[in-house]
Design an enzyme around this catalytic site. Structure first.
Site, PDB file in Angstrom:
ATOM      1  N   ARG A 203      12.562  81.079  94.229  1.00 23.36           N
ATOM      2  CA  ARG A 203      12.167  79.787  94.790  1.00 23.36           C
ATOM      3  C   ARG A 203      13.346  78.860  95.035  1.00 23.36           C
ATOM      4  O   ARG A 203      13.362  78.094  96.006  1.00 23.36           O
ATOM      5  CB  ARG A 203      11.164  79.111  93.839  1.00 23.36           C
TER       6      ARG A 203
ATOM      7  N   ARG B 164       5.797  82.898  81.501  1.00 23.60           N
ATOM      8  CA  ARG B 164       5.609  83.634  82.761  1.00 23.60           C
ATOM      9  C   ARG B 164       6.928  83.900  83.470  1.00 23.60           C
ATOM     10  O   ARG B 164       7.072  84.887  84.212  1.00 23.60           O
ATOM     11  CB  ARG B 164       4.679  82.862  83.699  1.00 23.60           C
ATOM     12  N   SER B 165       7.906  83.002  83.288  1.00 19.62           N
ATOM     13  CA  SER B 165       9.166  83.080  84.017  1.00 19.62           C
ATOM     14  C   SER B 165      10.240  82.446  83.141  1.00 19.62           C
ATOM     15  O   SER B 165      10.075  81.313  82.702  1.00 19.62           O
ATOM     16  CB  SER B 165       9.040  82.315  85.342  1.00 19.62           C
TER      17      SER B 165
ATOM     18  N   TRP C 119      14.598  66.873  81.643  1.00 20.44           N
ATOM     19  CA  TRP C 119      13.607  66.847  82.715  1.00 20.44           C
ATOM     20  C   TRP C 119      13.997  65.935  83.876  1.00 20.44           C
ATOM     21  O   TRP C 119      13.218  65.752  84.809  1.00 20.44           O
ATOM     22  CB  TRP C 119      12.259  66.395  82.155  1.00 20.44           C
TER      23      TRP C 119
ATOM     24  N   ILE D 157      18.125  86.535  85.102  1.00 22.69           N
ATOM     25  CA  ILE D 157      19.428  85.870  85.019  1.00 22.69           C
ATOM     26  C   ILE D 157      19.778  85.427  86.434  1.00 22.69           C
ATOM     27  O   ILE D 157      19.778  86.248  87.370  1.00 22.69           O
ATOM     28  CB  ILE D 157      20.512  86.816  84.485  1.00 22.69           C
TER      29      ILE D 157
ATOM     30  N   CYS E 109       6.219  77.106  82.524  1.00 17.13           N
ATOM     31  CA  CYS E 109       6.814  78.427  82.311  1.00 17.13           C
ATOM     32  C   CYS E 109       6.298  79.006  80.989  1.00 17.13           C
ATOM     33  O   CYS E 109       5.740  80.086  80.967  1.00 17.13           O
ATOM     34  CB  CYS E 109       8.332  78.328  82.308  1.00 17.13           C
TER      35      CYS E 109
ATOM     36  N   ASP F 202      14.395  81.733  82.592  1.00 17.33           N
ATOM     37  CA  ASP F 202      15.833  81.682  82.861  1.00 17.33           C
ATOM     38  C   ASP F 202      16.528  82.086  81.557  1.00 17.33           C
ATOM     39  O   ASP F 202      16.559  81.324  80.589  1.00 17.33           O
ATOM     40  CB  ASP F 202      16.195  80.256  83.285  1.00 17.33           C
TER      41      ASP F 202
ATOM     42  N   GLU G   5      12.335  67.216  72.616  1.00 18.35           N
ATOM     43  CA  GLU G   5      11.441  67.602  73.705  1.00 18.35           C
ATOM     44  C   GLU G   5      10.109  68.099  73.139  1.00 18.35           C
ATOM     45  O   GLU G   5       9.038  67.757  73.660  1.00 18.35           O
ATOM     46  CB  GLU G   5      12.068  68.687  74.574  1.00 18.35           C
TER      47      GLU G   5
ATOM     48  N   TYR H 171       3.223  69.829  80.390  1.00 22.46           N
ATOM     49  CA  TYR H 171       2.877  70.353  79.067  1.00 22.46           C
ATOM     50  C   TYR H 171       2.138  69.370  78.158  1.00 22.46           C
ATOM     51  O   TYR H 171       1.085  69.714  77.609  1.00 22.46           O
ATOM     52  CB  TYR H 171       4.151  70.816  78.353  1.00 22.46           C
TER      53      TYR H 171
ATOM     54  N   ASN I 290      13.906  77.869  74.460  1.00 24.12           N
ATOM     55  CA  ASN I 290      12.476  78.126  74.237  1.00 24.12           C
ATOM     56  C   ASN I 290      12.227  78.876  72.933  1.00 24.12           C
ATOM     57  O   ASN I 290      11.255  78.589  72.226  1.00 24.12           O
ATOM     58  CB  ASN I 290      11.894  78.915  75.406  1.00 24.12           C
TER      59      ASN I 290
END
Length: 297
Positions: free
Chosen positions: A21, A199-200, A80, A241, A179, A202, A58, A132, A210
Site C-alpha cells: 500500500r 494481520r500485518s 501516531w 520487512i 494491525c 512491519d 501507548e 484500537y 508489539n
C-alpha cells in the site's frame, strides 16, 4: 528474543518480494507464529533499543479508550502523529515530504506544537477515528476489556476471553485499520496466556514494539486477576520487512542478544485502567544501540 531473530532470518531467506500500500515494497511471508514463555523474562528486543516508555504509554492510551493523539503528544510520544499529519497536509494542498526527511521532521514538530497548544486544533486534526481504544472499550456499546476482566475472575475456564479491534463497519473511518486486530486469553493451571493475531506486521519497526506491548498487557491483566504468567503466543498473517529496512535488519542479525529483563509492577491500582507508567519497573534491560529506519505511511 531468539524467536524474533529467527523470524527475521526466515523472512530474509524465504520471503517473496511484494508490492504494498505504501509503495515502498516488502519482502514477506504469510503465516508465522512465535511463543514467549513470560516467566523466563520480559520479551523485549535486546539487539536494538526498544522504547519501553513509548509502548507502555501507548498501551495505557488504548486502555483509556482515547482515539486522539493529544494525550500521546503531550507526553512527547509521536507514534501516531504521521497519519493525522499526512491528512492535514493533504487537506491544506501541501506536499507530503518523505518521512525520513528534515522537511518531514519540521512539519511534524510544527503540527505537534499546534496539537499541544492551539485551542480546538487537536479536536479537528488529531483524531484517528474509531481505532484500537474505541473498539477495545466501546465496540457497538460493549466494553470488551472490562468484560474480559470480569469473565477471567468469574469463569477463568471459559474459551471466550476475546477482544477484537476489527470492526468492518467502521474500518473506512479509521486512520489505519488495526494491525494487531484480535487477542484471546486462556487460563490453564492458574496461568494466564495471551494469543495475539496480527494481520500485518512491519517486522523491523513494529514487531519488537508489539511483542513487548502485549507482554505488558498480559502482565497487567494477570496482575489484576491474581493469576500467574503463562505464554504470549504471537501469530502473524503477513510478516514483512520493508525493502528500505533490509540493511538495518542485516545489521541487527549480526548482534548477539542480551539476557531478557524482568518486569516488576510496583503497585496494584483498583482497576486495569488506573495504571500509570510510574507503576512499571523494567529491571536489567540491556540493549545494543538504536537502529533508525523510516516509517512507511
Amino acid at each position: 528474543m531468539r524467536q524474533y531473530l529467527d523470524l527475521l532470518r526466515h523472512v530474509v531467506d524465504h520471503g517473496h518480494e511484494c508490492r504494498d500500500r505504501t509503495g515502498t515494497g516488502t519482502v514477506s511471508v504469510f503465516g508465522y507464529q512465535m511463543r514467549f514463555p513470560l516467566h523466563e523474562g520480559f520479551p523485549i528486543c535486546t539487539t536494538k533499543r526498544v522504547w519501553f516508555r513509548g509502548l507502555a504509554c501507548e498501551l495505557l492510551w488504548f486502555l483509556s479508550g482515547s482515539t486522539n493523539i493529544k494525550p500521546l503528544v503531550d507526553q512527547g510520544i509521536s507514534i501516531w502523529t504521521a497519519w493525522p499529519l499526512k491528512s492535514y497536509l493533504l487537506h491544506q494542498n501541501l506536499t507530503v515530504p518523505s518521512s525520513d526527511s528534515e522537511e518531514w521532521a519540521s512539519c511534524q514538530s510544527e503540527f505537534e506544537e499546534l496539537i499541544r497548544n492551539q485551542d480546538g486544533f487537536a479536536e479537528q486534526w488529531g483524531d484517528l477515528g474509531p481505532v484500537y481504544g474505541k473498539q477495545w472499550r466501546d465496540f457497538s456499546g460493549v466494553d470488551q476489556i472490562e468484560t474480559v476482566i470480569e469473565d477471567l475472575k468469574t469463569a477463568p475456564w471459559s474459551r471466550r476471553h476475546i477482544v477484537s479491534a476489527w470492526n468492518p463497519e467502521q474500518l473506512p473511518q479509521m486512520a489505519l485499520p488495526p494491525c494487531h486486530m484480535f487477542f484471546q486469553f486462556s487460563v490453564k493451571d492458574h496461568q494466564l496466556s495471551c494469543h495475539l493475531y496480527i494481520r500485518s506486521n512491519d517486522l523491523f519497526l513494529g514487531a519488537p514494539f508489539n511483542i513487548a506491548q502485549y507482554a505488558l498487557l498480559t502482565h497487567l491483566v494477570a496482575h489484576q486477576t491474581d493469576l500467574e504468567l503463562g505464554d504470549l503466543i504471537y501469530t502473524i498473517g503477513d510478516a514483512h520487512i520493508y525493502l528500505n529496512h533490509l540493511d538495518q535488519v542485516n545489521q541487527q542479525l549480526q548482534r548477539q542478544p542480551y539476557p531478557l529483563p524482568h518486569l516488576n509492577i510496583v503497585k496494584k491500582p483498583p482497576t486495569l485502567f488506573d495504571y500509570t507508567f510510574d507503576d512499571f519497573d523494567l529491571q536489567g534491560y540491556q540493549y545494543h544501540p538504536p537502529i533508525k529506519a523510516p516509517v512507511a505511511v
